[in-house]
Write an enzyme that holds these catalytic residues in place. Structure first.
Site, short mmCIF file in Angstrom:
data_model
loop_
_atom_site.label_atom_id
_atom_site.label_comp_id
_atom_site.label_asym_id
_atom_site.label_seq_id
_atom_site.Cartn_x
_atom_site.Cartn_y
_atom_site.Cartn_z
N HIS A 1 -59.83 52.93 51.55
CA HIS A 1 -60.01 51.50 51.25
C HIS A 1 -61.45 51.00 51.13
O HIS A 1 -61.67 49.86 50.72
CB HIS A 1 -59.31 50.62 52.31
CG HIS A 1 -57.90 51.01 52.61
ND1 HIS A 1 -56.91 51.02 51.65
CD2 HIS A 1 -57.31 51.42 53.76
CE1 HIS A 1 -55.78 51.40 52.21
NE2 HIS A 1 -55.99 51.67 53.48
N ASP B 1 -57.26 59.80 54.20
CA ASP B 1 -57.06 60.48 55.49
C ASP B 1 -55.61 60.55 55.94
O ASP B 1 -55.17 61.57 56.48
CB ASP B 1 -58.00 59.94 56.58
CG ASP B 1 -57.90 58.44 56.77
OD1 ASP B 1 -57.04 57.80 56.14
OD2 ASP B 1 -58.72 57.92 57.56
#
Ligand code: ADP
Length: 506
Positions: free
Chosen positions: A85, A243
């Site tokens: 993000h 991740d």
């Protein structure tokens, strides 16, 4: 003596970078990590300097290369992973224009509202899998245009953190679907930037990099960086995954096995459910992302999980071990003899998407002791995960969750979670992380396995089943207390109209 072939994985986290080397059996041959500072110039702002990421990553890779030489291992490819993000703003020459805004940055409330005004929430969810969220990259770009127009005027490229590292390593700008779907503008059905969404916001698609497969090679290690790190010249660098997706790959979670998901009892609680098709929750109460295996995944995050136990420990029982707290709680019956804990110490993400929610212990009497408080807290965190799973259940076919995270060390807590979710929960035999997933994603290009499916088949960790515990009374108390107190704690925003300001965890 022949050298052992290995692939490398690197995970650019929020506190630091971790690099690993795995052999063809998935065994860790070497690992190295480095930290870097988090900048918080104003309340709600979180930033990092991309230069710090690069310095730390190169240092960790150099350390890894040294260990690999000593272990007579030969690196064949490097996979990327990292915090999702974030926004790295670059000029036409690839120069960094300002510090990067991170996943947990909260400054974009106004821009989230602007997105919701221009694109109906249901439409945005149908296209991108998610509502507009403050932490995502898209509102950060709008913030730059609104608040730092002189920087925006020089903006030529926006990259996600791991993709910026890939650019520095290879000179090529690319991304892949699992991380790109956390931008907020990726059309999930075609895994390409949604031109209509960008057009509605008057943003050029040229700002965003080309999207390739997570297992594709994005470029080769530059000669000068090979000289610096002493990694092989021209080492292939593989796109990798965000991740959460990379950690999912490391646990063997793939969309061709949508029955196995994961539950992580870390600081926050995370439910990951692989999906073959992009089916979002129409209200956007859980996230839908592209997975790094070519499929999709639902992601539900509860903000207070093991973090709530840590809070109880630090504030009320700093000299007591976690094991003792857990054993006191295990002596108390289901429902903690009327004590209920609503775990919203930091607001809540899934399913309530309300940063203003707050926590509460209720039903206290003189007869209650610390064990009751702890038991209620553990039940509350387990039931918050169950509330999230209720949203995911009709959309996913998970029937087994592999459990990871600090809280999964306790059989008792895991038993409560299994009882609350009411599906099979298994403790993972080992706990690989996102860096391991990135190394696995690099194996096909290294020729160690034919494709990702073959990697998964060979290296998937096993699980041992957990015995579910009775949580019926606690569940009833949780629902009725929530219904009774929610209004008193904080009125729920009207779904479908009010802007969402919940952050997202990378
Ligand atoms: P993070 O999300 O920061 O990586 P971890 O997954 O490492 O967190 O989990 C750490 C948490 O695990 C601690 O805050 C604590 O709540 C919990 N924990 C630590 N030891 C135990 C234990 N023996 N039993 C249950 N929970 C534990």
């Amino acid at each position: 003596m022949t050298s052992t072939p290995v692939t490398l994985g690197i995970d650019l986290g929020t506190t630091g970078v971790k690099a690993v080397a795995l052999d063809e059996g998935g065994r860790t041959v070497a690992q190295a990590s480095r930290t870097y500072p988090l900048l918080t110039p104003y309340p709600g702002w979180t930033e990092q300097r991309p230069e710090d990421w690069v310095a730390a990553a190169l240092d960790a890779l150099k350390d890894l290369a040294q260990q690999l030489r000593d272990a007579r291992a030969l690196p064949l490819a490097l996979g990327l992973s990292g915090q999702m993000h974030g926004a790295v703003f670059l000029g036409a020459g690839g120069e960094v224009l300002r510090p990067a805004l991170l996943w947990n940055d909260q400054r974009t409330g106004k821009q989230v509202q602007a997105i919701e005004v221009r694109i109906p929430r249901t439409d945005l969810i149908a296209r991108t899998g998610n509502r507009a969220v403050t932490g995502f990259q898209l509102p950060k770009v709008l913030w730059l245009r609104d608040e730092e127009p002189e920087v925006f005027a020089r903006l030529a490229h926006v990259l996600l953190p791991k993709d910026y590292l890939g650019f520095v390593l290879t000179g090529e700008m690319r991304t892949e679907p699992s991380d790109a779907s956390g931008v907020g503008a990726l059309n999930l059905a075609c895994k390409a930037w949604d031109r209509e969404v960008l057009q509605a916001l008057e943003l050029s698609p040229r700002l965003f990099p080309e999207v390739v497969n997570s297992w594709d090679v994005v470029g080769r290690l530059k000669a000068e960086l090979s000289a610096y790190t002493e990694l092989p010249a021209g080492l292939p660098v593989v796109a990798g995954g965000g991740d959460n997706a990379a950690a999912g790959i490391a646990l063997g979670l793939t969309s061709d096995r949508p029955r196995v998901g994961s539950v992580s009892l870390g600081t926050s609680g995370v439910l990951f459910a692989p999906l073959a098709q992009p089916t979002p929750d129409p209200q956007g109460r859980v996230h839908l992302f592209a997975h790094a295996d070519g499929g999709y995944n639902l992601l539900g995050v509860t903000l207070a999980c093991a973090g709530a136990l840590q809070w109880l420990h630090d504030k009320l029982a700093p000299d007591t071990s976690f094991d003792l707290l857990l054993s006191e709680a295990a002596k108390v019956p289901d429902g903690a003899q009327g004590v209920t804990f609503l775990p919203y110490l930091a607001g809540e993400r899934s399913p309530h998407m309300n940063p203003e929610l707050r926590g509460a212990w209720t039903g206290l009497a003189l007869a209650h002791g610390r064990g009751h408080l702890t038991r209620a807290l553990l039940e509350g965190t387990a039931l918050a995960l169950a509330d999230t799973y209720e949203v995911m259940r009709p959309l996913s076919s998970v029937n087994t969750f592999l459990a990871t995270g600090g809280g999964a060390r306790s059989d008792f807590w895991l038993g409560l979670v299994a009882g609350a979710l009411d599906v099979q929960v298994e403790r993972s035999t080992h706990e690989p992380g996102a860096a391991d997933g990135a190394a696995l994603l690099a194996m096909p290009s290294a020729g160690i396995y034919r494709d990702l499916a073959e990697v998964m088949q060979a290296l998937r960790p096993a699980g041992t089943p957990v015995r579910p515990l009775e949580i019926t009374k606690a569940r009833e108390q949780h629902s009725s207390t929530f219904a009774r107190l929610y209004g008193a704690v904080q009125p729920e925003p009207q779904l479908g109209t009010a802007p969402v300001q919940a952050d997202v965890r990378a």
